[in-house]
Design a protein around this motif. Structure first.
Motif, PDB file in Angstrom:
ATOM      1  N   ASP A 110      12.881  45.780  56.889  1.00  0.00           N
ATOM      2  CA  ASP A 110      13.312  44.606  56.278  1.00  0.00           C
ATOM      3  C   ASP A 110      14.633  44.164  57.005  1.00  0.00           C
ATOM      4  O   ASP A 110      15.328  45.145  57.796  1.00  0.00           O
ATOM      5  CB  ASP A 110      13.739  44.777  54.883  1.00  0.00           C
ATOM      6  N   ALA A 111      15.268  42.990  56.761  1.00  0.00           N
ATOM      7  CA  ALA A 111      16.218  42.530  57.639  1.00  0.00           C
ATOM      8  C   ALA A 111      17.728  43.552  57.455  1.00  0.00           C
ATOM      9  O   ALA A 111      18.511  43.838  58.280  1.00  0.00           O
ATOM     10  CB  ALA A 111      16.493  41.186  57.170  1.00  0.00           C
ATOM     11  N   GLY A 112      17.823  43.861  56.018  1.00  0.00           N
ATOM     12  CA  GLY A 112      19.030  44.472  55.636  1.00  0.00           C
ATOM     13  C   GLY A 112      19.041  46.160  56.205  1.00  0.00           C
ATOM     14  O   GLY A 112      20.086  46.402  56.638  1.00  0.00           O
ATOM     15  N   THR A 113      17.833  46.748  56.241  1.00  0.00           N
ATOM     16  CA  THR A 113      17.663  48.012  56.632  1.00  0.00           C
ATOM     17  C   THR A 113      18.090  47.800  58.335  1.00  0.00           C
ATOM     18  O   THR A 113      18.860  48.846  58.968  1.00  0.00           O
ATOM     19  CB  THR A 113      16.226  48.671  56.542  1.00  0.00           C
ATOM     20  N   ALA A 114      17.393  46.768  58.834  1.00  0.00           N
ATOM     21  CA  ALA A 114      17.682  46.666  60.368  1.00  0.00           C
ATOM     22  C   ALA A 114      19.205  46.592  60.918  1.00  0.00           C
ATOM     23  O   ALA A 114      19.736  47.185  61.673  1.00  0.00           O
ATOM     24  CB  ALA A 114      17.173  45.614  61.078  1.00  0.00           C
ATOM     25  N   ALA A 115      19.944  45.688  59.799  1.00  0.00           N
ATOM     26  CA  ALA A 115      21.241  45.514  60.256  1.00  0.00           C
ATOM     27  C   ALA A 115      22.154  46.651  59.883  1.00  0.00           C
ATOM     28  O   ALA A 115      23.194  47.031  60.301  1.00  0.00           O
ATOM     29  CB  ALA A 115      21.792  44.540  58.973  1.00  0.00           C
ATOM     30  N   MET A 116      21.797  47.603  58.757  1.00  0.00           N
ATOM     31  CA  MET A 116      22.355  48.871  58.744  1.00  0.00           C
ATOM     32  C   MET A 116      22.141  49.827  59.763  1.00  0.00           C
ATOM     33  O   MET A 116      23.111  50.644  60.403  1.00  0.00           O
ATOM     34  CB  MET A 116      22.016  49.581  57.137  1.00  0.00           C
ATOM     35  N   TYR A 288      20.401  52.257  50.984  1.00  0.00           N
ATOM     36  CA  TYR A 288      21.626  51.824  50.709  1.00  0.00           C
ATOM     37  C   TYR A 288      22.644  53.119  50.856  1.00  0.00           C
ATOM     38  O   TYR A 288      23.860  53.055  51.352  1.00  0.00           O
ATOM     39  CB  TYR A 288      22.099  51.445  49.364  1.00  0.00           C
ATOM     40  N   VAL A 289      22.099  54.316  50.310  1.00  0.00           N
ATOM     41  CA  VAL A 289      23.088  55.458  50.460  1.00  0.00           C
ATOM     42  C   VAL A 289      23.204  55.744  51.898  1.00  0.00           C
ATOM     43  O   VAL A 289      24.295  56.148  52.395  1.00  0.00           O
ATOM     44  CB  VAL A 289      22.254  56.665  49.690  1.00  0.00           C
ATOM     45  N   GLY A 290      22.003  55.780  52.653  1.00  0.00           N
ATOM     46  CA  GLY A 290      21.966  55.908  53.941  1.00  0.00           C
ATOM     47  C   GLY A 290      23.063  55.057  54.895  1.00  0.00           C
ATOM     48  O   GLY A 290      23.680  55.411  55.843  1.00  0.00           O
ATOM     49  N   GLY A 291      23.013  53.967  54.348  1.00  0.00           N
ATOM     50  CA  GLY A 291      23.889  52.856  54.930  1.00  0.00           C
ATOM     51  C   GLY A 291      25.446  53.172  54.519  1.00  0.00           C
ATOM     52  O   GLY A 291      26.136  53.031  55.514  1.00  0.00           O
ATOM     53  N   VAL A 292      25.649  53.403  53.455  1.00  0.00           N
ATOM     54  CA  VAL A 292      27.121  53.939  53.056  1.00  0.00           C
ATOM     55  C   VAL A 292      27.554  55.071  54.091  1.00  0.00           C
ATOM     56  O   VAL A 292      28.639  55.157  54.349  1.00  0.00           O
ATOM     57  CB  VAL A 292      27.210  54.211  51.654  1.00  0.00           C
ATOM     58  N   LEU A 293      26.519  56.152  54.021  1.00  0.00           N
ATOM     59  CA  LEU A 293      26.901  57.249  54.932  1.00  0.00           C
ATOM     60  C   LEU A 293      27.406  56.844  56.354  1.00  0.00           C
ATOM     61  O   LEU A 293      28.074  57.218  57.019  1.00  0.00           O
ATOM     62  CB  LEU A 293      25.879  58.159  54.858  1.00  0.00           C
ATOM     63  N   ALA A 294      26.338  55.929  56.893  1.00  0.00           N
ATOM     64  CA  ALA A 294      26.518  55.436  58.156  1.00  0.00           C
ATOM     65  C   ALA A 294      27.975  54.806  58.495  1.00  0.00           C
ATOM     66  O   ALA A 294      28.695  54.793  59.338  1.00  0.00           O
ATOM     67  CB  ALA A 294      25.527  54.553  58.882  1.00  0.00           C
TER      68      ALA A 294
END
Length: 315
Positions: A110-116, A288-294
């Motif tokens: 999805d778009a949000g995951t790609a952006a992260m 979301y957790v992965g995105g925060v870690l990144a």
């Protein structure tokens, strides 16, 4: 002895405006919003356009608009032979490989995951800047790189579990992040002599030439696609490509590459909001957790060591 007087502005006179004080920040803001909208537009167009033809259509529109603006405002550019090599690499990587990989990747995540996932690129920029631009590789950078990598792994695992264990989309978006980082390092030296609009126009044109093999398929897909989708392709070419890449290049002339790449932290939340509002989709919870870690990893990677002030030696 003659004393030189310093002229002071009259009381109530506003200070002279300095373009570098707010224009680069405004340019960055425009870039972030338009790039975030691109993630949503690409995801939306997946049903009507395949990755290669969508890249070509976007780049053709962008190159045409940039060519008109560049020649009308800055004249014809005259890069040196060495600058042409860098421009060719940026055109192939950032405008060619990046667009095709991102377009295909967004058909699988999805778009949000790609952006992260793209947010790994600031860490890569920091690493490449340390190697090629003689910036320091600090302990914070190493810790940030490790955290960001862990976050990307978590995003990839959560995405594969929610979408049939197809990791190809994650790999393609990560490839886009890598070529973005390499291109940013190549672009920085060019901004010392060439105008931002010239760099963007020439690189975009080279990217369009690289994608020309997709022209027959693009013509077929345009003929059967609804008018709204064709207009979205035009939107991608004008706004997230012609305008956003130019404003980003302009900001790069006033900011160092590492600091500028950090501003892309804001792209994922903007993309997630737009994806929820326009597409009705959100990333998996673990993403979301992965995105925060990144993002935390990238923030730590850009942390500057505290300078120790030494007292002056006695006379």
């Amino acid at each position: 002895m003659t004393t030189t007087r310093t002229e002071r502005p009259a009381p109530g006179t506003p200070p002279a405006s300095t373009p570098t004080s707010w224009l680069p920040l405004a340019a960055v803001a425009v870039t972030l919003v338009l790039w975030a909208s691109a993630f949503v537009a690409i995801r939306h167009l997946g049903a009507d356009f395949s990755a290669g033809p969508l890249s070509l259509g976007r780049l053709l529109v962008g190159a045409l608009c940039l060519g008109v603006v560049a020649t009308a405002t800055k004249g014809v550019p005259r890069p040196t032979r060495r600058e042409w090599v860098s421009l060719a690499a940026i055109g192939v990587l950032w405008f060619g490989v990046y667009n095709v990989a991102l377009n295909e990747g967004e058909q699988r995540v999805d778009a949000g995951t790609a952006a992260m996932l793209i947010q790994l690129s600031p860490v890569l920029v920091a690493v490449l800047a340390a190697v090629f631009l003689d910036e320091r590789f600090t302990a914070w950078l190493g810790l940030g790189l490790a955290l960001a990598f862990g976050g990307v792994v978590l995003i990839g695992l959560s995405t594969s579990q929610s979408q049939g264990r197809d990791l190809l989309g994650v790999f393609l978006v990560l490839l886009a992040a890598v070529v973005y980082a390499v291109s940013l390092i190549l672009q920085k030296p060019l901004m010392a002599r060439l105008a931002a609009v010239h760099v963007t126009w020439l690189a975009c044109t080279i990217g369009a030439v690289v994608c020309l093999p997709f022209l027959p398929t693009l013509i077929e897909e345009v003929q059967v696609a609804p008018t709204s989708s064709v207009l979205w392709v035009v939107y991608l070419g004008i706004f997230p490509t012609a305008i956003a890449f130019t404003t980003y290049a302009y900001a790069l002339t006033h900011m160092d590459a590492g600091s500028l790449s950090v501003t892309t932290y804001l792209v994922p939340p903007i993309t997630i909001v737009l994806g929820w509002a326009l597409l009705g989709e959100t990333p998996p919870g673990a993403a979301y957790v992965g995105g925060v870690l990144a993002l935390l990893g990238v923030a730590l990677a850009r942390r500057r060591p505290r300078r120790v002030e030494h007292p002056p030696a006695p006379a």
